[in-house]
Design a protein around this motif. Structure first.
Motif, PDB file in Angstrom:
ATOM      1  N   VAL A 149     -21.696  -0.936  -0.675  1.00 51.92           N
ATOM      2  CA  VAL A 149     -21.975  -1.402   0.522  1.00 51.92           C
ATOM      3  C   VAL A 149     -20.791  -1.911   1.476  1.00 51.92           C
ATOM      4  N   VAL A 182     -19.039  -3.475   4.517  1.00 52.90           N
ATOM      5  CA  VAL A 182     -19.192  -3.988   6.136  1.00 52.90           C
ATOM      6  C   VAL A 182     -17.574  -3.926   7.035  1.00 52.90           C
ATOM      7  N   ALA A 226     -22.778  -1.601   8.371  1.00 55.25           N
ATOM      8  CA  ALA A 226     -22.566  -1.309   7.379  1.00 55.25           C
ATOM      9  C   ALA A 226     -21.726   0.090   7.117  1.00 55.25           C
TER      10      ALA A 226
END
Length: 147
Positions: A36, A38, A44
């Motif tokens: 993941v 950002v 996300a």
């Protein structure tokens, strides 16, 4: 604020902030186990080859926000050391020479040695036939232009 002149009960974050809860970008699905990242707005997204994103960790659940607005749902992300796939491109494979050096996000399960147009996944801890062991470290920053 002035410096302390007496004792202070400084709050400690549980589990050294191993787990983060991050709002998910609208129009995306992040699968459990994915790398993941950002984006620049703090949402996300699944890891992908792109400049200007920050690796956050591993998805602890699947978050389907394909039909939702930015931040409509959140995802639990674990920070730590994880094994990711090595790129299939032999010229850009992460190898022993990359240990204790940054590697870069290729997609939501793959890392690469190629910095061009990519963001740092983390620090290479080990490499073997099973994959690349990477310490996700948001303190690392993207390489300078032309690196």
């Amino acid at each position: 604020m002035a410096a302390l002149d007496n004792v202070r009960d400084t709050v400690e974050v549980a589990n050294n902030a191993k787990y983060l809860v991050i709002p998910v970008k609208g129009g995306v699905t992040i699968y459990q186990g994915a790398l993941v990242a950002v984006d620049a707005n703090g949402y996300a997204i699944p890891g992908k080859k792109a400049a200007g994103i920050t690796a956050a960790g591993r998805a602890e659940e699947t978050a389907d926000n394909a039909g939702g607005a930015d931040g409509a749902i959140s995802i639990k992300v674990s920070r730590g050391v994880f094994v990711w796939d090595n790129t299939a491109t032999s010229a850009n494979k992460v190898g022993a020479a990359h240990i204790l050096k940054p590697c870069y996000i290729e997609d939501d399960q793959t890392v690469t040695a190629l910095a061009t147009g990519a963001s740092i996944a983390g620090l290479v801890i080990d490499v073997d036939e099973g994959g690349v062991v990477v310490e996700i470290n948001p303190a690392l920053t993207a390489p300078a232009a032309g690196a």
